[in-house]
Design an enzyme around this catalytic site. Structure first.
Site, mmCIF file in Angstrom:
data_model
loop_
_atom_site.group_PDB
_atom_site.id
_atom_site.type_symbol
_atom_site.label_atom_id
_atom_site.label_comp_id
_atom_site.label_asym_id
_atom_site.label_seq_id
_atom_site.Cartn_x
_atom_site.Cartn_y
_atom_site.Cartn_z
ATOM 1 C CE LYS A 1 -1.793 7.528 0.737
ATOM 2 N NZ LYS A 1 -2.781 6.784 1.659
ATOM 3 C CE LYS B 1 3.297 -2.284 -4.565
ATOM 4 N NZ LYS B 1 2.860 -1.998 -3.143
ATOM 5 C CG ASP C 1 -1.749 -1.206 1.345
ATOM 6 O OD1 ASP C 1 -2.234 -1.516 0.322
ATOM 7 O OD2 ASP C 1 -1.769 -1.831 2.339
ATOM 8 C CD GLN D 1 0.314 -9.291 -2.855
ATOM 9 O OE1 GLN D 1 1.489 -9.593 -3.521
ATOM 10 N NE2 GLN D 1 -0.556 -9.467 -3.078
ATOM 11 N N GLY E 1 -4.362 -4.628 -4.716
ATOM 12 C CA GLY E 1 -4.751 -3.450 -5.541
ATOM 13 C C GLY E 1 -3.961 -2.373 -5.784
ATOM 14 C CG HIS E 2 -1.044 -1.584 -7.841
ATOM 15 N ND1 HIS E 2 0.129 -1.789 -8.776
ATOM 16 C CD2 HIS E 2 -0.595 -2.002 -6.647
ATOM 17 C CE1 HIS E 2 0.967 -2.495 -8.050
ATOM 18 N NE2 HIS E 2 0.528 -2.469 -6.676
#
Length: 431
Positions: free
Chosen positions: A324, A16, A13, A217, A40-41
C-alpha cells in the site's frame, strides 16, 4: 526456493493474501497454520475479488494443494460457505483442499461464549474454541468424522458450554439435537478432503516438493508475543507455522514479513502511532481500511519502526514486503516513528503489558513525500526518488531489507527490488 513462511509483522491486514497469491505459483502446497474464520485475506484478480477466511489463498492457483493445518479451528458452516463460493467461481476445491484431521471444530456454544469478551474480538467463537483445545475437552475433525462417538462426545461438550453460558447469564440459542444433525451432515461433505496433513506435508517435502506457509493475523496479535490481552488466541508468529502443521523448524528455509507503508489496527488495544485526526481519516478513506471479515473501520497511523524491529527479531525475517505504498502518494510529509520514550527514558525493548505500550511517546522523523501516482509504476527504478528514499529509510530503521513493494491490489502492481534476497529466491516482478 525451499519452504517459506509468510506472515504479518504489524496488527494484521498487511496484504498477506495478495503476496501468497503471487507466490503460490512457485510452490506445490500452500498451508495455513493458525486461526479460524476471524481472519480474511482479500485477493483481487482483474475484476474478481475473493475474500478467503479459512481456506489458504493458494487455492486460487489451479493445481496447487491448499492445506488447513492442525493449528486451525474450523467452523464447518463457515467452511462450506467458502467452499460453495469458490466452487461457484470454477475452482476445484474438493480436488485441491486438504483438511487436517487434528484441527479443532468450532460449535455454536463457542460463538455464544465469545459474546462476553470486550477486547475487540470478531465474536466468531475462535477464542473459546482454543480454550477448549487447551482444556483438552475440545473435539477435532477426526472426532467429527467418527460417527460412532460424535453424538455422545458433542452432547458432553454442549452440557459444559450450557453450564458456562448460564453462569454468564447467556441463554443458549441453539438446539443440541439440531446442531448434531447439521454437523453430522457437514462431516460427510468434509470427509473426502480430510487427511493427516502433517504426514502429507512431510512426505511432500521429503519428495522434493516446496511448501508455502500462510500466516493469518500478525505477530503483534500473537498470543505470546503480541499486545496481550488484545491479541488473537493462536501463535501468529513464525514458530506457529511448525506447531500448526507438524513440520519441523529445520525444514523452513526463509521467512518473509509483510508490512504496510503505514499501520492499522482493528479493535481495542494500544496503538502508539495512531493518527486520530484528519490525516488518519484520510488514510482510512484512501486505503479502504475496513475489515474484510467484519467490515469494522480500522484505526490508522504512521509506520512504527520500533514495532517492526521487535517483530523482525521475533520472526528472524529474511526480507520485508511493504504494501500500500500508493496510499501515501498524496502526502507532502510522511511521519515515521523511530523511537519509543517514557518520560526521559528511551526504550530498547517492547513493553510486555498493554498499559506499558499505551504510555510510550513515539518520536517521529518526517520524510518528504513524492506527491506522484505510484499505482502505475512497473519498475523499481521508475519509483519516485522520494518513494525509494522512504523505503530505504524504513529498511535502515528496521534492520531488515525491503525486498518487495506493492502499490495496489492487482498482481502486476508489485515490484521486486533488484539484488534483494527476495529476488535471489528466484522471484521476478509481475509487471
Amino acid at each position: 526456493m525451499g519452504n517459506m513462511i509468510i506472515l504479518g509483522t504489524q496488527w494484521g491486514d498487511e496484504g498477506k493474501g495478495k503476496l501468497v497469491d503471487l507466490l503460490a505459483d512457485k510452490f506445490d502446497i500452500i498451508a495455513r497454520f493458525q486461526g479460524g474464520h476471524n481472519a480474511g485475506h482479500t485477493i483481487q484478480i482483474r475484476d474478481r475479488k475473493f475474500v478467503l477466511k479459512l481456506i489458504p489463498s493458494g487455492i486460487l492457483r489451479p493445481g496447487k494443494i491448499a492445506v488447513i493445518g492442525n493449528g486451525m479451528v474450523i467452523d464447518p458452516i463457515a467452511l462450506f460457505e467458502e467452499i460453495d463460493q469458490l466452487t461457484g467461481a470454477g475452482i476445484d476445491v474438493k480436488r485441491q483442499l486438504r483438511i487436517s484431521n487434528r484441527a479443532h471444530i468450532l460449535f455454536p456454544g463457542h460463538r455464544a461464549m465469545e459474546a462476553r469478551l470486550h477486547i475487540g474480538t470478531t465474536k466468531r467463537g475462535i477464542g473459546p474454541c482454543y480454550e477448549d483445545k487447551a482444556g483438552r475437552r475440545g473435539l477435532r475433525v477426526a472426532d467429527l468424522l467418527d460417527s460412532d462417538t460424535f453424538t455422545e462426545n458433542f452432547e458432553i461438550l454442549a452440557r459444559e458450554h450450557d453450564t458456562l453460558l448460564r453462569a454468564f447469564c447467556i441463554q443458549p440459542e441453539y438446539s443440541v439435537a439440531e446442531t448434531t444433525a447439521i454437523y453430522r451432515e457437514l462431516a460427510e461433505r468434509m470427509r473426502p478432503m480430510v487427511a493427516d496433513t502433517a504426514l502429507l506435508l512431510n512426505r511432500a517435502i521429503r519428495d522434493g516438493k516446496q511448501v508455502l506457509f500462510e500466516g493469518a493475523q500478525a505477530t503483534m496479535l500473537d498470543l505470546d508475543h503480541g499486545t496481550y490481552p488484545f491479541v488473537t488466541s493462536s501463535s501468529a508468529s513464525a514458530g506457529g507455522a511448525c506447531v500448526g502443521t507438524g513440520v519441523a523448524p529445520t525444514l523452513i528455509h526463509s521467512i518473509v514479513g509483510v508490512a504496510k507503508a503505514y499501520i492499522t489496527r482493528v479493535g481495542g488495544g494500544p496503538f502508539p502511532t495512531e493518527s486520530l485526526g484528519a490525516e488518519g481519516d484520510e488514510l482510512r478513506r484512501r486505503g479502504n481500511e475496513f475489515g474484510s471479515v467484519t467490515g469494522r473501520p480500522r484505526r490508522c497511523g504512521w509506520f512504527d519502526a520500533p514495532l517492526l524491529r521487535y517483530t523482525g527479531m521475533v520472526n528472524n525475517l529474511d526480507t520485508l514486503v511493504i504494501t500500500k505504498l500508493d496510499i501515501l502518494d498524496h502526502l507532502d510529509r510522511i511521519p515515521v516513528c523511530t523511537t519509543y520514550r517514557v518520560g526521559d527514558e528511551l526504550l530498547d525493548a517492547m513493553p510486555a503489558i498493554s498499559n506499558g505500550l499505551s504510555r510510550v511517546e513515539p518520536a517521529y522523523e518526517c520524510l518528504p513525500g513524492w506527491q506522484t501516482d505510484t499505482s502505475q509504476v512497473r519498475s523499481w527504478d521508475d519509483l519516485p526518488a522520494a518513494a525509494r528514499s522512504y523505503l530505504d529509510f524504513l529498511e535502515n530503521q528496521v534492520g531488515v531489507e525491503v525486498g518487495c513493494v506493492s502499490m495496489g491490489p492487482e498482481r502486476d502492481q508489485t515490484l521486486i527490488r533488484p539484488g534483494s534476497k527476495f529476488e535471489k529466491l528466484g522471484l521476478k516482478s509481475w509487471a
